[in-house]
Design an enzyme around this catalytic site. Structure first.
Site, PDB file in Angstrom:
ATOM      1  N   THR A  48     -21.732  -9.931 -19.328  1.00 37.94           N
ATOM      2  CA  THR A  48     -23.188 -10.022 -19.368  1.00 37.94           C
ATOM      3  C   THR A  48     -23.765  -8.699 -18.871  1.00 37.94           C
ATOM      4  O   THR A  48     -23.075  -7.915 -18.223  1.00 37.94           O
ATOM      5  CB  THR A  48     -23.701 -11.172 -18.477  1.00 37.94           C
ATOM      6  OG1 THR A  48     -23.284 -10.935 -17.129  1.00 37.94           O
ATOM      7  CG2 THR A  48     -23.147 -12.512 -18.947  1.00 37.94           C
ATOM      8  N   TYR A  53      -2.744   1.527 -12.131  1.00 40.17           N
ATOM      9  CA  TYR A  53      -1.619   2.450 -12.294  1.00 40.17           C
ATOM     10  C   TYR A  53      -0.294   1.695 -12.313  1.00 40.17           C
ATOM     11  O   TYR A  53      -0.196   0.560 -11.834  1.00 40.17           O
ATOM     12  CB  TYR A  53      -1.608   3.509 -11.178  1.00 40.17           C
ATOM     13  CG  TYR A  53      -1.361   2.966  -9.787  1.00 40.17           C
ATOM     14  CD1 TYR A  53      -0.063   2.805  -9.296  1.00 40.17           C
ATOM     15  CD2 TYR A  53      -2.426   2.619  -8.958  1.00 40.17           C
ATOM     16  CE1 TYR A  53       0.167   2.303  -8.029  1.00 40.17           C
ATOM     17  CE2 TYR A  53      -2.202   2.122  -7.685  1.00 40.17           C
ATOM     18  CZ  TYR A  53      -0.901   1.964  -7.222  1.00 40.17           C
ATOM     19  OH  TYR A  53      -0.674   1.454  -5.977  1.00 40.17           O
ATOM     20  N   ASN A  67     -19.831  -5.220 -20.176  1.00 42.24           N
ATOM     21  CA  ASN A  67     -19.389  -6.328 -19.336  1.00 42.24           C
ATOM     22  C   ASN A  67     -19.645  -7.618 -20.116  1.00 42.24           C
ATOM     23  O   ASN A  67     -20.235  -7.605 -21.193  1.00 42.24           O
ATOM     24  CB  ASN A  67     -20.168  -6.310 -18.011  1.00 42.24           C
ATOM     25  CG  ASN A  67     -19.527  -7.182 -16.947  1.00 42.24           C
ATOM     26  OD1 ASN A  67     -18.315  -7.180 -16.787  1.00 42.24           O
ATOM     27  ND2 ASN A  67     -20.347  -7.929 -16.225  1.00 42.24           N
ATOM     28  N   SER A  71       0.821  -1.222   0.000  1.00 45.48           N
ATOM     29  CA  SER A  71       0.000   0.000   0.000  1.00 45.48           C
ATOM     30  C   SER A  71       0.851   1.266   0.000  1.00 45.48           C
ATOM     31  O   SER A  71       1.796   1.403   0.788  1.00 45.48           O
ATOM     32  CB  SER A  71      -0.924   0.009   1.222  1.00 45.48           C
ATOM     33  OG  SER A  71      -1.625   1.235   1.296  1.00 45.48           O
ATOM     34  N   LYS A 121     -13.952  -3.700   2.544  1.00 49.91           N
ATOM     35  CA  LYS A 121     -14.831  -2.529   2.412  1.00 49.91           C
ATOM     36  C   LYS A 121     -16.269  -2.812   2.853  1.00 49.91           C
ATOM     37  O   LYS A 121     -16.942  -1.923   3.361  1.00 49.91           O
ATOM     38  CB  LYS A 121     -14.802  -2.003   0.976  1.00 49.91           C
ATOM     39  CG  LYS A 121     -13.451  -1.409   0.581  1.00 49.91           C
ATOM     40  CD  LYS A 121     -13.482  -0.810  -0.815  1.00 49.91           C
ATOM     41  CE  LYS A 121     -12.129  -0.230  -1.188  1.00 49.91           C
ATOM     42  NZ  LYS A 121     -12.143   0.422  -2.518  1.00 49.91           N
ATOM     43  N   GLY A 143     -17.774  -4.248 -12.008  1.00 50.45           N
ATOM     44  CA  GLY A 143     -17.477  -4.635 -10.638  1.00 50.45           C
ATOM     45  C   GLY A 143     -17.616  -3.470  -9.675  1.00 50.45           C
ATOM     46  O   GLY A 143     -18.232  -2.439  -9.974  1.00 50.45           O
ATOM     47  N   GLY A 187      -4.343   5.289 -13.329  1.00 55.46           N
ATOM     48  CA  GLY A 187      -5.176   5.628 -12.191  1.00 55.46           C
ATOM     49  C   GLY A 187      -4.466   6.124 -10.953  1.00 55.46           C
ATOM     50  O   GLY A 187      -5.084   6.176  -9.871  1.00 55.46           O
ATOM     51  N   SER A 219      -0.552   4.130   0.706  1.00 51.10           N
ATOM     52  CA  SER A 219      -1.285   5.087   1.541  1.00 51.10           C
ATOM     53  C   SER A 219      -0.409   5.797   2.580  1.00 51.10           C
ATOM     54  O   SER A 219      -0.541   7.017   2.762  1.00 51.10           O
ATOM     55  CB  SER A 219      -2.458   4.390   2.232  1.00 51.10           C
ATOM     56  OG  SER A 219      -3.430   4.014   1.286  1.00 51.10           O
TER      57      SER A 219
END
Length: 288
Positions: A158, A229, A156, A15, A65, A132, A252, A17
């Site tokens: 489907t 990214y 997508n 990460s 999440k 997603g 990204g 962050s």
């Protein structure tokens, strides 16, 4: 005041962050600590330990999440729409019970980066690849009537999942009267279709794979964005678009920094300028 912060997830050692938030803090003279916390068993147990030790706020990444959504005692409007939480803030006590505000900053961070890059949104036809969690996170900001987007097509394998996402979001987002929403499978994308903006919200670039779409779609676009990214800002997706003469192609990293900036504002009251931090993180990546 020292803000004790962290990011939770599994895996977590990669990460960025801590580097991002420490760079924010250094620019504004604020004092923070920021650690990576590996969630191997239950998220709630790890979160309890963190907040009981003085934790003030945290970011949450995969696969936690939805756990953070359940953990929060209050949700921001955008977290309610996303039905996922990537940011928690300690909000004091009510009847001696700790309170936690849950937020989702992914969509706002993405939209902030599009504005930074002068993405041509007004009157545009947008194609989003993949259906997603990433797509659900970025759609609300794009669908909002104030953005003045003309149409959004989500492609997508489907279409059933796309239609469900549209139905759920239309109940919560004011899209206005003129936005056209379309669900498509990849096979239905024709070479003569024109999209001004193409967004890759799949994980294919991570495996160095391309979405199965006609090459002509790239060449018609003005602006291409990959949520994945890399060190140098080029993905297999952006490289393909660039080879077909798309001038504006971006990875990204700006979204990653943008969503972090939104979290930082929730905790500290300061919304950082992202440009310097994006350049800093890019330089760190290139040195690795």
């Amino acid at each position: 005041m020292t803000f004790k912060l962290a990011v939770f997830g599994n895996p977590i050692e990669h990460s960025l962050s801590p580097l991002i938030h420490q760079h924010f803090a250094s620019q504004y003279g604020q004092d923070i600590t920021y650690e990576r916390i590996l969630v191997e068993h239950t998220f709630a147990q790890k979160a309890d330990e963190f907040f009981s030790s003085g934790g003030f706020g945290c970011n949450i990444t995969v696969p936690c999440k939805l756990n953070a959504l359940d953990y929060a005692t209050e949700l921001t409007p955008r977290a309610k729409i996303a039905q996922a939480v990537n940011t928690l803030k300690f909000n004091g006590f009510v009847n001696q019970k700790p309170q936690f505000l849950g937020d989702n900053t992914d969509g706002a961070g993405f939209f902030q980066d599009l504005k930074r890059l002068n993405c041509p949104l007004k009157g545009s036809n947008i194609l989003i690849l993949g259906a997603g969690g990433a797509t659900r996170g970025i759609l609300p900001n794009l669908m909002d009537y104030r953005t003045k987007v003309k149409s959004i097509t989500v492609a997508n394998r489907t279409t059933a999942k796309i239609r469900k996402i549209f139905e759920n979001l239309q109940e919560q987002v004011d899209t206005g009267a003129f936005l056209e929403l379309k669900a498509s499978n990849y096979e239905s994308l024709e070479p003569d279709m024109h999209f001004d903006v193409i967004i890759n919200a799949t994980s294919l670039s991570m495996n160095n794979e391309l979405p199965k779409i006609p090459p002509e779609l790239y060449s018609h676009a003005q602006f291409v964005y990959d949520l994945y990214y890399t060190k140098d800002g080029s993905t297999i997706f952006t490289n393909k678009a660039r080879s077909l003469n798309v001038e504006h192609c971006y990875d990204g990293l700006g979204m990653l920094v943008g969503q972090a900036a939104q979290s930082y504002e929730l905790w500290t009251g300061v919304l950082p300028d992202t440009e310097n931090t994006i350049n800093y993180i890019r330089s760190v990546l290139q040195q690795q």
